[in-house]
Enzyme design. Sequence first.
Site, mmCIF file in Angstrom:
data_model
loop_
_atom_site.group_PDB
_atom_site.id
_atom_site.type_symbol
_atom_site.label_atom_id
_atom_site.label_comp_id
_atom_site.label_asym_id
_atom_site.label_seq_id
_atom_site.Cartn_x
_atom_site.Cartn_y
_atom_site.Cartn_z
ATOM 1 C CB SER A 107 -44.791 -65.842 -64.033
ATOM 2 O OG SER A 107 -43.504 -66.058 -63.542
ATOM 3 C CE LYS A 108 -39.089 -72.407 -63.728
ATOM 4 N NZ LYS A 108 -38.152 -72.965 -64.653
ATOM 5 N NE ARG A 109 -40.161 -64.407 -63.119
ATOM 6 C CZ ARG A 109 -40.603 -63.184 -63.312
ATOM 7 N NH1 ARG A 109 -40.432 -62.263 -62.407
ATOM 8 N NH2 ARG A 109 -41.233 -62.877 -64.426
#
Length: 506
Positions: free
Chosen positions: A252-254
Amino acid sequence: MTVRVRIAPSPTGDPHVGTAYMALFNLIFARHHGGKFILRIEDTDRTRSRPEYEQTIYEALRWSGLHWDEGPDIGGPFGPYRQSERFELYKKHAYDLLNQGKAYKCFCTPEILEEMRQVMAKQGGRQGYDRRCRNLSPEEIAKHEAAGEPFVIRLKVPLKGECVYEDAIKGRISVPWADVDDQVLLKSDGFPTYHLANVVDDHLMEITHVIRGDEWMSSTPKHIMLYDAFGWTPPTFMHMPLLLGKDGKKLSKRRNPTSIFYYRDSGYLQEAFINFLTLMGYSMPGDREVYSLDEIIKEFDYKRIGVSGAVFDVQKLDWLNQQYLIKNIPVDQLWNRIREWSFNDAFMKKLMPLCHSRIKTFGDFMDLCGFFFINHLHLHHTLFEVKGLTHDQVCFVLQAMIWHMDENENWNSDGVNNASRAVAEVFGLNHKKVIMPLLFASLMGKHQGPPLFDSAELLGKDRTRARLLKAIEFLGGISSKKMDHLKHGWNAKDCKSLIGAIEPAH
Ligand code: GLU
């Protein structure tokens, strides 16, 4: 039968490594079977879709060497390939189902739906839509219509029995229909949902195999129901294992750099990147790990696709990249390739104004600007010891920086500058003495260097973002409980209490 496969990305963000991963396996499958590989742009989400994101999908896939046979940019016999140009078609199909009694008008307002959600949550049973408009009488429908009430069109999903299908990778899947919601097909503004547009297009574009990530498996029963309602034969479904980060959670980009451009800009070779992505979902006979795209296309056997999640391990990518570097780049070509990567005139032209008045000799150049050409900054804890902030608090500030820039989607010099000022404000911290040193530390691994915000622009969004994430990770990360706290404060645009007793440094 000619094999026809597709990827159907939505242009709602940076080109994700997952898009290259899916494109790759679709392309391999198509080439192995002498079929066609189609690119369709699913821009039905009118608020989040952007033409510039569509362009970056093309750019990223081209860099990855994944070329499609039909698509919005090159046309083809089944166009248009951009869903926003096909809206009338979806409407017609939704109304066909409505007229046949296989779908119904639902007049529930967002407020009614919210109330329903809360009641169902309290009862602890099934979540979703309670089907209250499914059996409205013609008179009731006429009454709603006469009052000019907006409506959506929902699919009538069977109330009993099971949806059973054979996934070519996962095997036999069965889902009780009772667990499947009466799916919205057409929204009240006449726009289609993903489910309707996706199925109509896959059918009309004669897609034979739907090869997609397994995060879409929960949608498949809805799609199968739609094929059935239209009286169409569904394609073969093949759900690929999800890409996982090293922490075992969904990539995930997070938490991870997920933009394809991050890997390009960090100096990875396209061939190595592609080879690496095939390792995610597939094992070659004899557990070979280094092979060309042509080799896997020739030998491809879908039975060798993995069933469970595949770990996106950047150390493995580094190792593979080195194999390619040694094998494919002769030593007399190496400088050319490095120069093309980042020591090129276009980049230097942008960098020179940032260092012109800051070096005494040419020998100072790398000392000042070396961080632009480095993938792993040498971070040290002392760099983040700023005005008595704890590591947790530093992480909060850096995370808020990322959020602010994501919300505003502006990662150029002004964007980073504004974001850092906004973060200073929200935390009640001094911009120059606290926020800027933390950003210098994260982006450059030092407290002084070329102008901070211009440097961030030149590093680019993906590397800037990755460096902020890396600094957070280096400092120990943010627990999910603290993240919730932070998010709460950030949404209220007041995080002063998170800095607590610390004197605001002026
Ligand atoms: N638009 C979906 C996406 O963004 C397509 C999923 C599918 O392949 O059906 O990935």
